[in-house]
Design a protein around this motif. Structure first.
Motif, PDB file in Angstrom:
ATOM      1  N   SER A 180       9.157   3.995  -9.877  1.00 39.19           N
ATOM      2  CA  SER A 180       9.231   4.266 -11.312  1.00 39.19           C
ATOM      3  C   SER A 180      10.106   5.498 -11.557  1.00 39.19           C
ATOM      4  O   SER A 180      10.330   6.292 -10.641  1.00 39.19           O
ATOM      5  CB  SER A 180       7.834   4.493 -11.899  1.00 39.19           C
ATOM      6  OG  SER A 180       7.192   5.583 -11.253  1.00 39.19           O
ATOM      7  N   PRO A 181      10.599   5.679 -12.802  1.00 34.20           N
ATOM      8  CA  PRO A 181      11.421   6.854 -13.100  1.00 34.20           C
ATOM      9  C   PRO A 181      10.658   8.152 -12.882  1.00 34.20           C
ATOM     10  O   PRO A 181       9.466   8.250 -13.210  1.00 34.20           O
ATOM     11  CB  PRO A 181      11.789   6.665 -14.575  1.00 34.20           C
ATOM     12  CG  PRO A 181      11.630   5.202 -14.825  1.00 34.20           C
ATOM     13  CD  PRO A 181      10.506   4.763 -13.958  1.00 34.20           C
ATOM     14  N   TYR A 182      11.333   9.141 -12.327  1.00 31.34           N
ATOM     15  CA  TYR A 182      10.738  10.469 -12.184  1.00 31.34           C
ATOM     16  C   TYR A 182      10.935  11.233 -13.490  1.00 31.34           C
ATOM     17  O   TYR A 182      12.037  11.265 -14.033  1.00 31.34           O
ATOM     18  CB  TYR A 182      11.388  11.234 -11.034  1.00 31.34           C
ATOM     19  CG  TYR A 182      10.680  12.527 -10.712  1.00 31.34           C
ATOM     20  CD1 TYR A 182       9.538  12.532  -9.930  1.00 31.34           C
ATOM     21  CD2 TYR A 182      11.136  13.745 -11.220  1.00 31.34           C
ATOM     22  CE1 TYR A 182       8.867  13.712  -9.645  1.00 31.34           C
ATOM     23  CE2 TYR A 182      10.473  14.931 -10.945  1.00 31.34           C
ATOM     24  CZ  TYR A 182       9.334  14.914 -10.151  1.00 31.34           C
ATOM     25  OH  TYR A 182       8.669  16.081  -9.889  1.00 31.34           O
ATOM     26  N   PRO A 183       9.873  11.857 -14.024  1.00 28.34           N
ATOM     27  CA  PRO A 183      10.006  12.569 -15.303  1.00 28.34           C
ATOM     28  C   PRO A 183      10.829  13.845 -15.159  1.00 28.34           C
ATOM     29  O   PRO A 183      10.459  14.753 -14.419  1.00 28.34           O
ATOM     30  CB  PRO A 183       8.551  12.881 -15.686  1.00 28.34           C
ATOM     31  CG  PRO A 183       7.810  12.915 -14.380  1.00 28.34           C
ATOM     32  CD  PRO A 183       8.498  11.902 -13.502  1.00 28.34           C
ATOM     33  N   LYS A 199       4.986   5.874  -6.305  1.00 30.34           N
ATOM     34  CA  LYS A 199       3.582   6.268  -6.446  1.00 30.34           C
ATOM     35  C   LYS A 199       2.718   5.036  -6.646  1.00 30.34           C
ATOM     36  O   LYS A 199       3.074   4.130  -7.412  1.00 30.34           O
ATOM     37  CB  LYS A 199       3.388   7.220  -7.625  1.00 30.34           C
ATOM     38  CG  LYS A 199       4.090   8.572  -7.440  1.00 30.34           C
ATOM     39  CD  LYS A 199       3.730   9.533  -8.561  1.00 30.34           C
ATOM     40  CE  LYS A 199       4.513  10.827  -8.424  1.00 30.34           C
ATOM     41  NZ  LYS A 199       4.302  11.494  -7.120  1.00 30.34           N
ATOM     42  N   LYS A 200       1.599   5.001  -5.934  1.00 25.40           N
ATOM     43  CA  LYS A 200       0.640   3.914  -6.051  1.00 25.40           C
ATOM     44  C   LYS A 200       1.302   2.558  -5.857  1.00 25.40           C
ATOM     45  O   LYS A 200       1.013   1.581  -6.543  1.00 25.40           O
ATOM     46  CB  LYS A 200      -0.078   3.976  -7.397  1.00 25.40           C
ATOM     47  CG  LYS A 200      -0.884   5.253  -7.594  1.00 25.40           C
ATOM     48  CD  LYS A 200      -1.601   5.273  -8.940  1.00 25.40           C
ATOM     49  CE  LYS A 200      -2.417   6.550  -9.099  1.00 25.40           C
ATOM     50  NZ  LYS A 200      -3.112   6.609 -10.411  1.00 25.40           N
ATOM     51  N   ALA A 219       0.817  -1.210   0.000  1.00 28.37           N
ATOM     52  CA  ALA A 219       0.000   0.000   0.000  1.00 28.37           C
ATOM     53  C   ALA A 219       0.847   1.253   0.000  1.00 28.37           C
ATOM     54  O   ALA A 219       1.937   1.297   0.547  1.00 28.37           O
ATOM     55  CB  ALA A 219      -0.899  -0.008   1.237  1.00 28.37           C
ATOM     56  N   ALA A 220       0.330   2.324  -0.590  1.00 35.23           N
ATOM     57  CA  ALA A 220       1.029   3.605  -0.641  1.00 35.23           C
ATOM     58  C   ALA A 220       1.025   4.247   0.736  1.00 35.23           C
ATOM     59  O   ALA A 220       0.127   4.031   1.535  1.00 35.23           O
ATOM     60  CB  ALA A 220       0.358   4.526  -1.659  1.00 35.23           C
ATOM     61  N   PRO A 221       2.019   5.056   1.035  1.00 35.30           N
ATOM     62  CA  PRO A 221       2.100   5.683   2.351  1.00 35.30           C
ATOM     63  C   PRO A 221       1.057   6.772   2.516  1.00 35.30           C
ATOM     64  O   PRO A 221       0.634   7.400   1.558  1.00 35.30           O
ATOM     65  CB  PRO A 221       3.509   6.275   2.374  1.00 35.30           C
ATOM     66  CG  PRO A 221       3.832   6.510   0.943  1.00 35.30           C
ATOM     67  CD  PRO A 221       3.161   5.402   0.197  1.00 35.30           C
TER      68      PRO A 221
END
Length: 358
Positions: A190-193, A185-186, A45-47
């Motif tokens: 993943s890579p940050y844009p 996230k979620k 789960a996300a924080p």
């Protein structure tokens, strides 16, 4: 919120000199993170707890609760954090924690006959969120170096800090084998844009607004190496300004100011050659890449600049000798001249009056 760093390493941002980094660091400078040919991730789960962690150097005591939990989950003991012990076998880990959120970078030695180092990025929160992303890294000499140009910051203001880290290929050049810039996230890492076309060299707050900016490099190929220290990529380095919405721009008043400090005036024509460092006989001069890149930033067309370079180098080189004469780096200078910079200082004054970008 204070960020605790486990692994006896040093944050080395733009404001610090490379020499200072090397003298103080423990035995470790894009663009998207270098990930694996095949990557897997696991998460929960996300924080829920928000945080605005800003990376900062801290003492080198034992790991906090989150980093200790990551070690336990990875079935590692605290010796994995002893990055300065180059003779110690086994996995190595760098862990950064705010107390509410933690990021870790784990590296495992190659398992013969494979030659690639195995990498895992791990996220954990005090609320129980967890993520893991695995990859492999080629061309990393073991033991690896971690901690140089490393930090956490909540770039997109969602309460969860992102991670930036670099894994150098070796201790001699510190050329990056991996540039890591990731978000959670979620339940997924993943890579940050950050934008395209460039790689991230360093992260640091250049303009003092509290948000780390990016020192970026547009790579144009491999440099002509005529002396020790000239090996590596041919680059044009600029700055990307971090904005409040979590994005970055290469073209606004802050980036203009940085470019003007690097190129305070249009270089004089006699600045096309500069003294070599160190002097390289038989001619202790060389083409000035600063002259070429600054001329482009100030609006000189590529064709005009290349014609100027060709004229200046006419009769000054021996085609049979790659590194002879002051025009030994002519091919590099032409490559820089052909690069189309993302900002143009020639039209900055008009834009400064309105305070608006393009």
């Amino acid at each position: 919120m204070r960020t605790r760093l486990s692994g006896v390493v040093l944050f080395c941002f733009i404001a610090a000199s490379a020499a200072a980094c090397r003298s103080r660091q423990s035995p470790q400078d894009g663009a998207q993170p270098t990930a694996a040919a095949s990557a897997t991730s696991s998460s929960s789960a996300a924080p829920a707890r928000p945080s605005s962690a800003a990376a900062a150097p801290v003492d080198s005591g034992g790991p906090d609760a989150l980093c200790a939990a990551i070690l336990a989950g990875e079935k590692l003991d605290e010796s994995a954090l002893h990055l300065e012990d180059l003779g110690r076998p086994g996995p190595r880990m760098l862990c950064l924690s705010t107390g509410h959120f933690a990021w870790a970078v784990r590296l495992d030695p190659p398992v013969p006959p494979a030659s690639a180092v195995r990498q895992a990025l791990i996220f954990a929160s005090a609320d129980g969120a967890h993520g893991r992303l695995e990859s492999t890294l080629a061309k990393v000499e073991w033991p690896p170096v971690l901690g140089r140009h490393t930090g956490m910051f909540d770039f997109d203001n969602d309460g969860v800090p992102e991670l930036f880290a670099v894994v150098p290929a070796n201790l001699r050049t510190y050329e990056p084998a991996a540039r890591i810039f990731v978000t959670f996230k979620k339940g997924v890492i993943s890579p940050y844009p950050t934008g395209t076309g460039y790689v991230i060299e360093q992260v640091g707050d250049i303009d003092g607004d509290g948000r780390p900016d990016l020192k970026v490099a547009f790579e144009l190929g491999t440099r002509t190496a005529c002396q020790p220290g000239e090996e590596g990529a041919l680059k044009v380095e600029l700055v990307a300004h971090a904005l409040k919405d979590g994005t970055f721009t290469l073209d606004d008043p802050m980036t203009w100011a940085v470019a003007r400090r690097s190129c305070p005036t249009m270089p004089a024509s006699d600045a096309i050659f500069v003294a070599s460092m160190p002097p390289s006989p038989p001619d202790p001069r060389d083409l000035s890449m600063a002259y070429v890149s600054c001329s482009r930033l100030r609006g000189k067309p590529a064709g005009t600049l290349i014609a100027e370079l060709d004229a200046a180098c006419a009769g000054k080189g021996d085609p049979a000798k790659k590194c002879a004469g002051p025009c030994r780096h002519l091919a590099d200078a032409i490559a820089v001249a052909k690069f189309d910079p993302p900002l143009n200082l020639a039209d900055v004054p008009g834009r400064e009056k309105t305070g608006k970008g393009p």
